[in-house]
Each structure stands twice: as C-alpha cells, then as structure tokens.
Design a protein around this motif. Sequence first.
Motif, PDB file in Angstrom:
ATOM      1  N   ILE A 106       2.128   1.932  -3.388  1.00 41.77           N
ATOM      2  CA  ILE A 106       1.128   2.475  -4.328  1.00 41.77           C
ATOM      3  C   ILE A 106       0.907   3.964  -4.087  1.00 41.77           C
ATOM      4  CG2 ILE A 106      -1.327   2.403  -4.986  1.00 41.77           C
ATOM      5  CD1 ILE A 106      -1.222  -0.617  -4.304  1.00 41.77           C
ATOM      6  N   PHE A 107       0.685   4.333  -2.823  1.00 34.68           N
ATOM      7  CA  PHE A 107       0.246   5.710  -2.563  1.00 34.68           C
ATOM      8  C   PHE A 107       1.352   6.649  -2.115  1.00 34.68           C
ATOM      9  CE2 PHE A 107      -3.657   3.215  -1.727  1.00 34.68           C
ATOM     10  CZ  PHE A 107      -4.400   3.722  -2.768  1.00 34.68           C
ATOM     11  N   ILE A 125       0.851  -1.205   0.000  1.00 36.12           N
ATOM     12  CA  ILE A 125       0.000   0.000   0.000  1.00 36.12           C
ATOM     13  C   ILE A 125       0.884   1.252   0.000  1.00 36.12           C
ATOM     14  CG2 ILE A 125      -1.634   1.359   1.374  1.00 36.12           C
ATOM     15  CD1 ILE A 125      -3.034  -1.161   2.123  1.00 36.12           C
ATOM     16  N   GLN A 185       1.801  11.243  -0.760  1.00 36.13           N
ATOM     17  CA  GLN A 185       0.433  11.772  -0.733  1.00 36.13           C
ATOM     18  C   GLN A 185      -0.146  11.884   0.683  1.00 36.13           C
ATOM     19  OE1 GLN A 185      -1.796   9.321  -3.376  1.00 36.13           O
ATOM     20  NE2 GLN A 185      -1.407  10.648  -5.121  1.00 36.13           N
TER      21      GLN A 185
END
Lengths: 187, 116
Positions: free
Chosen positions: B45-46, B42, B51
């Motif tokens: 990905i982010f 995770i 972010q």
Amino acid sequence: MPVDCKMIEKPTPSVIGSRITPGLIAIAMGFGAISAIPAIFLESAGAANIYLGGVQELDLMVVIMAVIIAPIVEETVKPLGLYLTRKESSINLRLIDWAILGLFAGLGFKIVEDLLYIVFYFNMDFGAEGMLAGALLRIHFPTHLIATAISGFGIGLWHQTRRIGYLIIAILLAILLHGAFNLSLII
Amino acid sequence: MIARVHRVKPWASLARLIGPLMIWLALSYLFVAYLLSSTDWIENIFNEEGQIDTISLIIAALIFALFGIFLTIWGFSNRRIDFVEAELAPGKILCPRCNAELLETTSICPYCGGKL
C-alpha cells in the motif's frame, strides 16, 4: 506538655497544594481535542502563505509544513485547556501534575488528528485497507503526548515562578521534538 | 518539596515522565519499521511510491531510545521537585494557601479568604 517551637513548621504549598482532578483532566483533554480545529485553519493559512511566498515545489512545501509550520501551530494551540486552568490563580498543582495534564491535552489532540488522518487521508487515498494500515502505523506514536507534557510542565513552572520564560523554553523544546519527529518520517 | 528556582533541576522531574515515553516512541518506530519490512500488504500500500524508508526509521528509533534512556536515568537520579519558589516583583507576595499573587500589604487573601 510544653511544645517545642522548633518542631512547628510553617505550612508550605506542597502540604496544602491542590491535586489533579477528573474535571481538570477533562478540560485539558477536551480543549486539546478542540484545538485541532484552529490548528487545521492555521496550518492551511500557513500552507497558503508558503505557496504565495514563492515555494511552489510540492516536496519542499511538505517539508516546510511538516517540520516548521505544523509543530509551531500545534504546540502553541494544544495546551489551550492548560492556559485556561492556569488563569485560575487559586490552583496550586505540582509540576508533575501540570505535565500529566499536558499529556492528556496531547492525547485529546492525537485522537482527533489520528481520526482525521485515518478517515480522510488514508481512506481516500488508499481505500479501506489503507485505513487499517494507516491506523496500525499511526496510533501508537506518543509524540503529541510527550510534546504537550513538556508544554504543560512549562506552564506549571510559569504558574509557580510567574516567569513566562519557562513557558517559552518548554514550547520551543516541544516544537523541536515535534519537528524532529516529523522530519524523521519524511526523509 | 519546595525548591529555589534552579535552571536545570526542575526539568529533571519532567525527564522522569518523558524519558520512558521516549523509549515507547523508539519502540513505535521499530514497530513501524517491522510492519513495513515484513508485512507485504502494508508494504504494497505505502511503499510502492517509496514513501517511508525503514533504515531512517531504525536510525530514529536508536536516537530516541538513547535519548529516552538518558532522560530516564537523569530524571530518577535527581530528587523530584514539585514546587519551585516564585520570582516575584518587589512588593508582591504569594498567598501560602492558594498561591495567588498579592500585594505585600494584603492581610486577607481576596481569592481564598486566608489570613496572611
């Protein structure tokens, strides 16, 4: 046997008040879900106005959208089913029932919004893995439920007291909570 | 119970419901912070673009948890209010049976048929 008049009490609305029913829950939740559609259009219009108003920096636009425009639009349209329920003047729910109806309206909205985010945003930007990760990150947040429960309570107070000021206070509280939540995720 | 309109007291009834939900919200923040900081896939990905900052999530969790605990205690330390008195314009009354707003001179409620 003589009846003691002091023992006879005048019935109050709490004795004969109506109760929350599956039909009312379905109306609140259904309209909560449907209200995602006007919310999308109004937020898009808000974004266009911000852009045309001179804010063309993407980061600033995202902050304005998430913290100001989205909470105002969403908290106003989500309790659509409750506004309609309130029009039925014979309804006499308890304040907590209005809040619970608001909770369901928020749940309906949340389901649609989460689906849209997961299927469109996370799937398109990050692929299938991103979709799963997005679902894990999003679905357990009860923000919409809390905010619309506050609005629902305000509608209940408005209905019982006939003073719209309570609704305005409740909507403002819901907007504040929603804005604070969105701000915490983008800073 | 029916109560006279009071600026604060009816809101305590709402606090009973949203206080525990605020605590749930705080736990959600902590869960996301845990996912982002300890789950590699995770995070990959982010967080490549930085972010989401886990520190801000933990701070938000603490704020919402404290607020939720306060609301829960405040809500349950007050009596629950289900109905409040209407603040009606002069010459208006409420039907005691269906709560509809009527003129003072009404003798039979047009909504529910109840006698006033």
